[in-house]
Design a protein around this motif. Structure first.
Motif, PDB file in Angstrom:
ATOM      1  N   SER C  43       0.835  -1.206   0.000  1.00 56.33           N
ATOM      2  CA  SER C  43       0.000   0.000   0.000  1.00 56.33           C
ATOM      3  C   SER C  43       0.869   1.255   0.000  1.00 56.33           C
ATOM      4  O   SER C  43       0.552   2.250  -0.670  1.00 56.33           O
ATOM      5  CB  SER C  43      -0.912   0.012   1.228  1.00 56.33           C
ATOM      6  OG  SER C  43      -1.729  -1.131   1.256  1.00 56.33           O
ATOM      7  N   TYR C  59      -4.107  -1.392  -7.504  1.00 57.31           N
ATOM      8  CA  TYR C  59      -3.991  -2.406  -6.462  1.00 57.31           C
ATOM      9  C   TYR C  59      -5.057  -3.474  -6.719  1.00 57.31           C
ATOM     10  O   TYR C  59      -6.248  -3.207  -6.600  1.00 57.31           O
ATOM     11  CB  TYR C  59      -4.200  -1.758  -5.091  1.00 57.31           C
ATOM     12  CG  TYR C  59      -3.755  -2.619  -3.936  1.00 57.31           C
ATOM     13  CD1 TYR C  59      -2.652  -2.247  -3.149  1.00 57.31           C
ATOM     14  CD2 TYR C  59      -4.412  -3.793  -3.605  1.00 57.31           C
ATOM     15  CE1 TYR C  59      -2.241  -3.027  -2.082  1.00 57.31           C
ATOM     16  CE2 TYR C  59      -3.994  -4.585  -2.549  1.00 57.31           C
ATOM     17  CZ  TYR C  59      -2.914  -4.195  -1.789  1.00 57.31           C
ATOM     18  OH  TYR C  59      -2.494  -4.975  -0.724  1.00 57.31           O
ATOM     19  N   VAL C  66     -12.091  -4.432  -0.978  1.00 59.53           N
ATOM     20  CA  VAL C  66     -11.337  -3.190  -1.109  1.00 59.53           C
ATOM     21  C   VAL C  66     -11.493  -2.315   0.130  1.00 59.53           C
ATOM     22  O   VAL C  66     -10.522  -1.742   0.641  1.00 59.53           O
ATOM     23  CB  VAL C  66     -11.797  -2.451  -2.386  1.00 59.53           C
ATOM     24  CG1 VAL C  66     -11.272  -1.035  -2.409  1.00 59.53           C
ATOM     25  CG2 VAL C  66     -11.365  -3.232  -3.628  1.00 59.53           C
ATOM     26  N   LYS C  70      -8.489  -0.602   2.393  1.00 60.21           N
ATOM     27  CA  LYS C  70      -8.386   0.861   2.572  1.00 60.21           C
ATOM     28  C   LYS C  70      -8.534   1.259   4.034  1.00 60.21           C
ATOM     29  O   LYS C  70      -7.862   2.166   4.525  1.00 60.21           O
ATOM     30  CB  LYS C  70      -9.430   1.557   1.700  1.00 60.21           C
ATOM     31  CG  LYS C  70      -9.073   1.481   0.212  1.00 60.21           C
ATOM     32  CD  LYS C  70      -9.802   2.517  -0.626  1.00 60.21           C
ATOM     33  CE  LYS C  70     -11.242   2.079  -0.825  1.00 60.21           C
ATOM     34  NZ  LYS C  70     -11.946   2.945  -1.789  1.00 60.21           N
ATOM     35  N   GLU C  84      -8.136   8.254  -5.211  1.00 62.39           N
ATOM     36  CA  GLU C  84      -9.053   7.506  -6.081  1.00 62.39           C
ATOM     37  C   GLU C  84      -9.930   8.455  -6.892  1.00 62.39           C
ATOM     38  O   GLU C  84     -10.156   8.246  -8.086  1.00 62.39           O
ATOM     39  CB  GLU C  84      -9.928   6.586  -5.244  1.00 62.39           C
ATOM     40  CG  GLU C  84      -9.248   5.291  -4.846  1.00 62.39           C
ATOM     41  CD  GLU C  84     -10.228   4.317  -4.207  1.00 62.39           C
ATOM     42  OE1 GLU C  84     -10.736   4.630  -3.113  1.00 62.39           O
ATOM     43  OE2 GLU C  84     -10.493   3.268  -4.813  1.00 62.39           O
ATOM     44  N   PHE C  91      -8.338   0.734  -6.938  1.00 62.84           N
ATOM     45  CA  PHE C  91      -8.395  -0.563  -6.274  1.00 62.84           C
ATOM     46  C   PHE C  91      -9.333  -1.451  -7.072  1.00 62.84           C
ATOM     47  O   PHE C  91     -10.436  -1.024  -7.442  1.00 62.84           O
ATOM     48  CB  PHE C  91      -8.929  -0.417  -4.843  1.00 62.84           C
ATOM     49  CG  PHE C  91      -7.901   0.076  -3.872  1.00 62.84           C
ATOM     50  CD1 PHE C  91      -7.097  -0.814  -3.183  1.00 62.84           C
ATOM     51  CD2 PHE C  91      -7.721   1.444  -3.648  1.00 62.84           C
ATOM     52  CE1 PHE C  91      -6.144  -0.360  -2.273  1.00 62.84           C
ATOM     53  CE2 PHE C  91      -6.769   1.894  -2.756  1.00 62.84           C
ATOM     54  CZ  PHE C  91      -5.972   0.994  -2.062  1.00 62.84           C
TER      55      PHE C  91
END
Lengths: 231, 231, 231, 231, 231, 231
Positions: C43, C59, C66, C70, C84, C91
């Motif tokens: 990460s 990722y 997800v 996170k 994002e 993700f």
């Protein structure tokens, strides 16, 4: 034990570990990892048998081409050309896909040159073509029976892996042969060294020590008066 | 042993462990865990063969893209571009799904550039596509036979796992090749170090010690006069 | 080795072990038991890539939701929300039941946000859905090829078990990736501690020592000047 | 890490190892051999949750009869009778032959008593009914997802064998849970003793030491200020 | 823990390790390699139960003929003839080919002589006839449930192998029984010796040490005040 | 224990380890690796039984030809010719392909010569033909039952491998025989040596030490007053 004629291996020093040589008509398992000289010892057994002791020999190989074995032997001063021409030695390559033919093949070749010595290289290769472990036992017994009937003394090669402490590839070979010679290749610090022991020998007393040996320009030489230490 | 022309590996220090280089027409197993430099040594064998010893070479890979191998080699100063254009080196990627074609592929490429050296990277990848262990033995024998017929000397790469003490992935490769070079990567305290031994070498005397080696900017360098200690 | 642009991992201290960072377009295996911080390091690689080095990242997770990843990252001060929204990070959760779609999925997402970094979490989860080991090798090669073509540098997570000394779950991953980072969690007396080594790194020199690292409130921190001792 | 409400386990001393208790909505793996007190710790978690912290709890068992678990708890002074009558605790026995129903069963019971805590005893028993390892991973993820959605914090029991050094029965549980508590039972000389460590805990710092614990008349008691030594 | 009536085993010294005897209605696993006295301890439990504590007992064997067990007992001075005639003890041989009948068989015999004690010799033999491990867990739970319903206290014999450190043959028995007694037979130098520990005991405190025991002319005798050391 | 007639083994020194000899009608397991003298001990048991103790004996072999066993015995001075002619000893070779006939074969031969002693060489060979482990247990129980009914005392040979610490080939034999004699062959430095222990013996006290033994010209000799040390 009753004194008895022995079969000289032709490997310098080895016969002193076994009270004078192999027991006639016995089937000896010769076991070791890669590079321990199993093929060299077996070749000396056949070569010196024919050359020095007047006993003809058959060398059976299952995968390795005959030329490759003979070429390796040349490196140790063993030239089989003349012996083959004189029908004193026979190299036989056998395709393990037809396992049921092996007994006839061995018998035919032994009779053809009137052999007294046989090498089978190797039971590990042969065994890979056998589906069931009992069949390996049975096959070794059949070979032993055949060789005994034909008055032959034999070496059966077994390949083992470095991480194992086993005596054979399939865990049954050592029980169905008359004797076991174990070859070790072991590291102490930064130095690898070779050692050998007679693990088992039916019908004979034998050394119960670990002895050093070397692979020299003349083939394998055993030091029966010295002791080896391995890990 | 009879003196003999040797095949220089081109890896500094390595030939001093083997009495002058590989034995012509032999198939050597090069075995080690990930990161021990198997591909680098093999590339040096091909690169220096073509560059320095006038022997062309074929590098067979089963999975890794040719570009990836050549790009790694660039890091060690080995640029194969010109050698390929001059038909002195051929990289061949082979799809292991059609295993029966491999012999023809190898032969065609050897003949096309008149190669004297071959690398097969790796028997471990190839073997995964083979269903039965005997088939691996047979395949290696066939490859060895083919290369010998074509007068090539070859390196066969074998990948092993850190927790094993084995010499090969499938436990048969070391018995059916002419020699074995083992690469070690081992930790003492907080330091990892590299060592190498010639485990077996048919037709030649060789060092029986463990020697340090390094992966330098110029590729692998072996220290034949030093001894290594590993766990 | 030729000097080269490197891909900064964003993990404090880690790049000092690898001569400045990951090699561009390489696929690194990150291997460790549960709790060694594999997901945290990965990460940080994506987060710092987007935040600090101007490289977008994808990722890919196979099982873990997800949101769960996170949310864990939040604990280490990594808030991906804005990244994002700005299409700097993506993700992707992928259902491993349709393994053949994975290449397209990765490619689509990389292109969508013009990513330069990719994490695949984990090959161990993915591999469980693959019936044959050769397929795992092939899949990793395909992923490596795809990422190289798309100019991406990637981390591939591998989960191992405490009792093993292996580098990977299936025993093939370490051979088909460009490098391996190994994370250790080991007990001395009553104290567990963390250590890391760069086992292998194609195209770069690297530390061959074992270094301590910690999982802090800011994520993983490596101590490149210190050495660790584990059992 | 951001300060956060914690879920008190009710096991004396245990919360001091984890910075104040479990992380809300996390799924913790509790792993140990037979006789290490896994069921006792889990029962304390449910009992004290309902009794002392005002959080209702569901205890799911797959094989062991509910009466047997409750009867064992009585030995440690935990009488669940009243808590069950007040709908503060629910014991649920679930037949693992219909694995697909488990999610609904858990959800129904949680909602029925408005539970905040869940124990699943054990994933090892449940997993025996699952044919494929990936399904175990998937099941744990689904359970984790469900519990998170329902705002529950949970303990998942894992049974391991004395000769293994693994963290779980199937080798995947520790990767798909948020944390792992490991219980040890180990002999030094003629004396067996108990020790515990927090192996992994997502979203929280935690002790990285081995701590002694005892199974007393009041259930499990952990000694967070002491360190344990095991073999 | 609340004081409680205990079930005296009748094995001298053993009850001192468990705070006075077995917990009523519990199912204890008695585990050890060949020759550790499992059958002798179990026989003493039944014999002394009937003779000294007024509790009738059922001894279930799956393979060994009843006559053979009783004949062994005679060697330790336990003559069951009269006890059987008085319907105080019942030996039952059960053919494991019809596993589904076992519960009825046990129940019928318990009711017939109003038994309070049961021995099942052995779960290892029984388990060999069960195809799936979950079924072994289920079977033990069913037996435990049945015995509890019938107010019986029971010993379940488990056979383990010398090279294992496990607590049971199938790796599940120790989790589904209420307690585990482990018997060790271990060599120091040229001397073998016997030791015992109470590994687990639900509903009771117990010794956490290793204690010596002997197999004497009167059966097994435990030395609760002495400690044993094994390798 | 009650004094009892014992069955003298005829192996010098062995009976002193077992309080005077084997227990009548018991089935003893004789276990050891290759070369430990299992066949020699068994042959002495039959030979001396017939020669010295007036008890006839049956020797059952599954694979090895009878001639081969008798020829080995000659080396230790045991000539069975006359004993066979006098119907005091019977050697029986049995084809393990028809396992269901074995009981009748044993019974017929025992009755024919009114035998009191039986050797079965070996359960390891026999077991290879049995598909399921429970069947091996059952077979041994059936043999034991048969021999007891016929008032015979018997030795059952078990072959084990050097790397194992097990007592038998299949891990069940030691539980279903009345006793176990273990033969060790172990190396200290460069010297291999032999040791023996009585691991288990139902119905008799026995030495719990490790004793040296030798394979001499007269067969096996045990040194009951000496202790052996092995690794």
């Amino acid at each position: 034990m009753p004194s008895q004629e022995r079969v000289k291996t032709g490997v310098p020093g080895l016969d002193e570990l076994t009270n004078g040589g192999l027991v006639p008509k016995n089937l000896m398992l010769l076991t070791g990892t890669a590079g321990t000289g199993k093929t060299t010892i077996s070749s000396q057994f056949i070569y010196e048998g024919a050359k020095k002791y007047g006993e003809n020999g058959v060398y059976v190989t299952f995968e390795e081409p005959v030329e490759s074995i003979k070429s390796s032997c040349m490196n140790y001063g063993m030239d089989f050309t003349e012996l083959e021409e004189q029908n004193k030695v026979a190299f036989v390559k056998y395709d393990p896909f037809h396992i049921e033919d092996i007994y006839e093949l061995i018998e035919t070749n032994i009779k053809r040159i009137d052999a007294k010595r046989v090498v089978i290289d190797s039971i590990s290769a042969l065994g890979l073509y056998v589906k069931e472990t009992p069949e390996i036992r049975r096959m070794i017994f059949n070979i032993a029976f055949l060789l005994r009937r034909l008055n032959c003394t034999a070496i059966l090669i077994s390949e083992i892996l470095p991480m194992q402490e086993s005596l054979s590839r399939f865990g049954v070979e050592e029980f169905v042969t008359d004797g076991v010679i174990v070859l070790y290749y072991s590291r102490t610090g930064s130095q690898f060294s070779r050692a050998m022991t007679i693990w088992k020998m039916r019908g004979s007393s034998h050394s119960s020590k670990l002895h050093p040996y070397k692979i020299t320009e003349k083939g394998v030489v055993v030091y029966p008066k010295e002791e080896a230490i391995i890990k």
